[in-house]
Design a protein around this motif. Structure first.
Motif, PDB file in Angstrom:
ATOM      1  N   GLU A  61       0.829  -1.206   0.000  1.00 51.62           N
ATOM      2  CA  GLU A  61       0.000   0.000   0.000  1.00 51.62           C
ATOM      3  C   GLU A  61       0.863   1.256   0.000  1.00 51.62           C
ATOM      4  OE1 GLU A  61      -3.509   2.128  -0.206  1.00 51.62           O
ATOM      5  OE2 GLU A  61      -3.153  -0.008  -0.486  1.00 51.62           O
ATOM      6  N   ILE A  62       1.973   1.241   0.730  1.00 46.79           N
ATOM      7  CA  ILE A  62       2.897   2.378   0.735  1.00 46.79           C
ATOM      8  C   ILE A  62       3.498   2.567  -0.658  1.00 46.79           C
ATOM      9  CG2 ILE A  62       5.140   3.187   1.624  1.00 46.79           C
ATOM     10  CD1 ILE A  62       2.964   3.647   3.628  1.00 46.79           C
ATOM     11  N   GLU A  63       3.898   1.479  -1.292  1.00 45.14           N
ATOM     12  CA  GLU A  63       4.458   1.563  -2.650  1.00 45.14           C
ATOM     13  C   GLU A  63       3.414   2.092  -3.628  1.00 45.14           C
ATOM     14  OE1 GLU A  63       7.616   1.229  -3.508  1.00 45.14           O
ATOM     15  OE2 GLU A  63       8.135   0.744  -1.431  1.00 45.14           O
ATOM     16  N   ARG A  64       2.158   1.684  -3.461  1.00 46.63           N
ATOM     17  CA  ARG A  64       1.088   2.172  -4.338  1.00 46.63           C
ATOM     18  C   ARG A  64       0.895   3.671  -4.153  1.00 46.63           C
ATOM     19  NH1 ARG A  64      -3.912   3.738  -4.426  1.00 46.63           N
ATOM     20  NH2 ARG A  64      -4.275   3.461  -2.208  1.00 46.63           N
ATOM     21  N   LEU A  65       0.920   4.131  -2.896  1.00 46.30           N
ATOM     22  CA  LEU A  65       0.777   5.556  -2.626  1.00 46.30           C
ATOM     23  C   LEU A  65       1.971   6.363  -3.124  1.00 46.30           C
ATOM     24  CD1 LEU A  65      -0.811   5.581   0.948  1.00 46.30           C
ATOM     25  CD2 LEU A  65      -1.890   6.262  -1.192  1.00 46.30           C
ATOM     26  N   LYS A  66       3.154   5.754  -3.110  1.00 50.80           N
ATOM     27  CA  LYS A  66       4.341   6.445  -3.624  1.00 50.80           C
ATOM     28  C   LYS A  66       4.204   6.706  -5.114  1.00 50.80           C
ATOM     29  CE  LYS A  66       8.460   5.071  -2.626  1.00 50.80           C
ATOM     30  NZ  LYS A  66       9.618   4.224  -2.266  1.00 50.80           N
ATOM     31  N   THR A  67       3.649   5.750  -5.847  1.00 53.33           N
ATOM     32  CA  THR A  67       3.540   5.928  -7.296  1.00 53.33           C
ATOM     33  C   THR A  67       2.335   6.782  -7.684  1.00 53.33           C
ATOM     34  OG1 THR A  67       2.332   3.844  -7.480  1.00 53.33           O
ATOM     35  CG2 THR A  67       4.715   3.760  -7.796  1.00 53.33           C
ATOM     36  N   THR A  68       1.211   6.625  -6.992  1.00 49.18           N
ATOM     37  CA  THR A  68       0.011   7.359  -7.393  1.00 49.18           C
ATOM     38  C   THR A  68      -0.025   8.788  -6.873  1.00 49.18           C
ATOM     39  OG1 THR A  68      -1.227   6.496  -5.502  1.00 49.18           O
ATOM     40  CG2 THR A  68      -1.378   5.272  -7.569  1.00 49.18           C
ATOM     41  N   SER A  69       0.355   9.005  -5.631  1.00 45.35           N
ATOM     42  CA  SER A  69       0.251  10.360  -5.068  1.00 45.35           C
ATOM     43  C   SER A  69       1.600  10.937  -4.653  1.00 45.35           C
ATOM     44  CB  SER A  69      -0.701  10.352  -3.879  1.00 45.35           C
ATOM     45  OG  SER A  69      -0.186   9.546  -2.849  1.00 45.35           O
ATOM     46  N   ASN A  70       2.677  10.351  -5.124  1.00 42.35           N
ATOM     47  CA  ASN A  70       4.027  10.849  -4.846  1.00 42.35           C
ATOM     48  C   ASN A  70       4.269  11.018  -3.343  1.00 42.35           C
ATOM     49  OD1 ASN A  70       6.577  11.560  -5.555  1.00 42.35           O
ATOM     50  ND2 ASN A  70       6.081  13.633  -6.179  1.00 42.35           N
ATOM     51  N   LEU A  71       3.946   9.996  -2.577  1.00 39.75           N
ATOM     52  CA  LEU A  71       4.094  10.009  -1.126  1.00 39.75           C
ATOM     53  C   LEU A  71       5.569   9.997  -0.743  1.00 39.75           C
ATOM     54  CD1 LEU A  71       2.665   9.640   1.692  1.00 39.75           C
ATOM     55  CD2 LEU A  71       3.074   7.208   1.382  1.00 39.75           C
ATOM     56  N   ASN A  72       5.933  10.865   0.214  1.00 38.49           N
ATOM     57  CA  ASN A  72       7.321  10.862   0.678  1.00 38.49           C
ATOM     58  C   ASN A  72       7.453  10.932   2.195  1.00 38.49           C
ATOM     59  OD1 ASN A  72       6.541  13.458   1.093  1.00 38.49           O
ATOM     60  ND2 ASN A  72       8.110  14.400  -0.180  1.00 38.49           N
ATOM     61  N   ALA A  73       6.318  10.939   2.925  1.00 36.50           N
ATOM     62  CA  ALA A  73       6.383  11.017   4.386  1.00 36.50           C
ATOM     63  C   ALA A  73       5.211  10.264   4.995  1.00 36.50           C
ATOM     64  CB  ALA A  73       6.365  12.461   4.850  1.00 36.50           C
ATOM     65  N   VAL A  74       5.489   9.645   6.153  1.00 35.65           N
ATOM     66  CA  VAL A  74       4.466   8.920   6.905  1.00 35.65           C
ATOM     67  C   VAL A  74       4.525   9.392   8.343  1.00 35.65           C
ATOM     68  CG1 VAL A  74       3.707   6.658   7.735  1.00 35.65           C
ATOM     69  CG2 VAL A  74       4.561   6.891   5.415  1.00 35.65           C
ATOM     70  N   ILE A  75       3.360   9.726   8.884  1.00 35.68           N
ATOM     71  CA  ILE A  75       3.256  10.055  10.305  1.00 35.68           C
ATOM     72  C   ILE A  75       2.675   8.834  10.995  1.00 35.68           C
ATOM     73  CG2 ILE A  75       2.157  11.519  12.028  1.00 35.68           C
ATOM     74  CD1 ILE A  75       2.091  13.728   9.918  1.00 35.68           C
ATOM     75  N   LEU A  76       3.416   8.289  11.949  1.00 38.16           N
ATOM     76  CA  LEU A  76       3.021   7.073  12.652  1.00 38.16           C
ATOM     77  C   LEU A  76       2.548   7.441  14.053  1.00 38.16           C
ATOM     78  CD1 LEU A  76       2.834   3.985  12.922  1.00 38.16           C
ATOM     79  CD2 LEU A  76       5.249   3.987  13.529  1.00 38.16           C
ATOM     80  N   SER A  77       1.283   7.178  14.319  1.00 43.53           N
ATOM     81  CA  SER A  77       0.713   7.407  15.637  1.00 43.53           C
ATOM     82  C   SER A  77       0.597   6.064  16.347  1.00 43.53           C
ATOM     83  CB  SER A  77      -0.670   8.050  15.504  1.00 43.53           C
ATOM     84  OG  SER A  77      -1.288   8.119  16.769  1.00 43.53           O
ATOM     85  N   VAL A  78       1.191   5.970  17.517  1.00 39.02           N
ATOM     86  CA  VAL A  78       1.230   4.706  18.247  1.00 39.02           C
ATOM     87  C   VAL A  78       0.291   4.803  19.447  1.00 39.02           C
ATOM     88  CG1 VAL A  78       2.698   3.050  19.425  1.00 39.02           C
ATOM     89  CG2 VAL A  78       3.613   4.382  17.542  1.00 39.02           C
TER      90      VAL A  78
END
Length: 128
Positions: A83-100
């Protein structure tokens, strides 16, 4: 002046009790230590410089004990990287905020961080 005590005989140290104590200590340390290997996770501290320019909105990942949500969609740890790879290609994702969540275990956090580390070009920010 030397005092002589009659009937005093120097005893030799018994090695049997010393060997027993050493064996018990060895047994204790062997049973109380772990021999499994843990993955190293590097956490970068934020620097005091200018913040990096982000042209796109980061993805929001929420980790709790029973589920993993990426932008509101429920995932598993196995499908997270795809899913991260899909978001990188479709919406040019470069950052993730991780809430624990406080119910999440440290092992779940490490597993999630390792999955995110495999995705090149993704910066990770962990929030509480």
């Amino acid at each position: 002046m030397r005092l002589e005590v009659s009937g005093y005989r120097r005893r030799q140290i018994s090695m049997t009790s010393l060997i027993d104590i050493i064996f018990l200590l060895l047994l204790f340390f062997m049973l109380s230590s772990t021999f499994s290997r843990f993955a190293d996770v590097e956490l970068d501290a934020s620097s005091g410089g200018n913040p990096a320019k982000q042209t796109n909105a980061p993805a929001f990942l929420k980790l709790s004990a029973d589920r993993l949500l990426l932008n509101g969609s429920e995932l598993t740890t196995l499908t997270l990287q795809a899913e991260i790879e899909r978001l990188k290609t479709t919406s040019n994702l470069n950052a993730v905020i991780l809430s624990v969540d406080e119910t999440a275990t440290s092992q779940q956090l490490v597993d999630t961080m390792l999955v995110l580390r495999r995705s090149a070009g993704i910066s990770l920010q962990i929030v509480r």
